[in-house]
Design a protein around this motif. Structure first.
Motif, PDB file in Angstrom:
ATOM      1  N   ARG A  54       0.827  -1.208   0.000  1.00 31.74           N
ATOM      2  CA  ARG A  54       0.000   0.000   0.000  1.00 31.74           C
ATOM      3  C   ARG A  54       0.858   1.252   0.000  1.00 31.74           C
ATOM      4  O   ARG A  54       0.487   2.266  -0.572  1.00 31.74           O
ATOM      5  N   SER A  55       1.992   1.168   0.648  1.00 26.31           N
ATOM      6  CA  SER A  55       2.899   2.313   0.662  1.00 26.31           C
ATOM      7  C   SER A  55       4.330   1.806   0.690  1.00 26.31           C
ATOM      8  O   SER A  55       4.662   0.924   1.464  1.00 26.31           O
ATOM      9  N   MET A  56       5.106   2.339  -0.219  1.00 24.26           N
ATOM     10  CA  MET A  56       6.517   1.956  -0.282  1.00 24.26           C
ATOM     11  C   MET A  56       7.268   3.197  -0.766  1.00 24.26           C
ATOM     12  O   MET A  56       6.820   3.886  -1.679  1.00 24.26           O
ATOM     13  N   ASP A  57       8.395   3.469  -0.152  1.00 20.94           N
ATOM     14  CA  ASP A  57       9.179   4.630  -0.553  1.00 20.94           C
ATOM     15  C   ASP A  57       9.635   4.468  -1.998  1.00 20.94           C
ATOM     16  O   ASP A  57      10.101   3.402  -2.398  1.00 20.94           O
ATOM     17  N   VAL A  58       9.529   5.546  -2.761  1.00 19.99           N
ATOM     18  CA  VAL A  58       9.947   5.505  -4.154  1.00 19.99           C
ATOM     19  C   VAL A  58      11.443   5.217  -4.249  1.00 19.99           C
ATOM     20  O   VAL A  58      11.902   4.571  -5.198  1.00 19.99           O
ATOM     21  N   GLU A  59      12.205   5.648  -3.239  1.00 16.96           N
ATOM     22  CA  GLU A  59      13.646   5.395  -3.250  1.00 16.96           C
ATOM     23  C   GLU A  59      13.950   3.895  -3.191  1.00 16.96           C
ATOM     24  O   GLU A  59      14.920   3.429  -3.767  1.00 16.96           O
ATOM     25  N   VAL A  60      13.094   3.145  -2.495  1.00 20.44           N
ATOM     26  CA  VAL A  60      13.281   1.696  -2.416  1.00 20.44           C
ATOM     27  C   VAL A  60      13.088   1.082  -3.804  1.00 20.44           C
ATOM     28  O   VAL A  60      13.906   0.284  -4.266  1.00 20.44           O
ATOM     29  N   GLU A  61      12.014   1.490  -4.470  1.00 23.16           N
ATOM     30  CA  GLU A  61      11.755   0.975  -5.812  1.00 23.16           C
ATOM     31  C   GLU A  61      12.863   1.380  -6.778  1.00 23.16           C
ATOM     32  O   GLU A  61      13.296   0.579  -7.612  1.00 23.16           O
ATOM     33  N   GLN A  62      13.355   2.594  -6.661  1.00 20.30           N
ATOM     34  CA  GLN A  62      14.454   3.044  -7.514  1.00 20.30           C
ATOM     35  C   GLN A  62      15.693   2.185  -7.284  1.00 20.30           C
ATOM     36  O   GLN A  62      16.364   1.790  -8.236  1.00 20.30           O
TER      37      GLN A  62
END
Length: 111
Positions: A54-62
């Motif tokens: 539901r929520s994940m930091d965009v930096e993690v995905e990057q």
């Protein structure tokens, strides 16, 4: 759609974070051992966790995309490298990303 008390929302989020870290650890171990295909698989599973969270930091995905793109580069899989680089640039929200732009330039070169 905030979780209500007693619906296990926090537990689900904790298990997603745990799964994410497990996949990332496995990806990094395989990348360090130069087992690129296994690392790609683990990075892909980590991305699946990000997409379902539901929520994940965009930096993690990057970070996950950077790791997987580096593996694609080692494997010479330019089409996949290009897709991850383009996705990374979208996540930068119009900002610049020198590494992603370099990968795009590399995939544009004739083999």
């Amino acid at each position: 759609d905030e979780p209500h008390d007693g619906d296990g929302g926090d537990e689900d989020e904790e298990s997603q974070v745990s799964a994410l870290h497990r996949h990332l650890d496995w990806a990094e171990q395989n990348a360090n051992r130069r087992c690129w295909n296994m690392a790609v698989d683990a990075y892909s599973k980590a991305l699946e966790v990000c997409e379902s969270a539901r929520s994940m930091d965009v930096e993690v995905e990057q970070g996950i995309l950077r790791g997987r793109a580096a593996c694609w580069r080692q494997l010479g899989r330019n089409e996949e490298l290009r897709a991850d680089a383009e996705r990374l640039l979208v996540l930068c929200d119009g900002g610049r990303d020198d590494e992603a732009e370099e990968w795009l330039a590399q995939t544009s070169l004739p083999p």
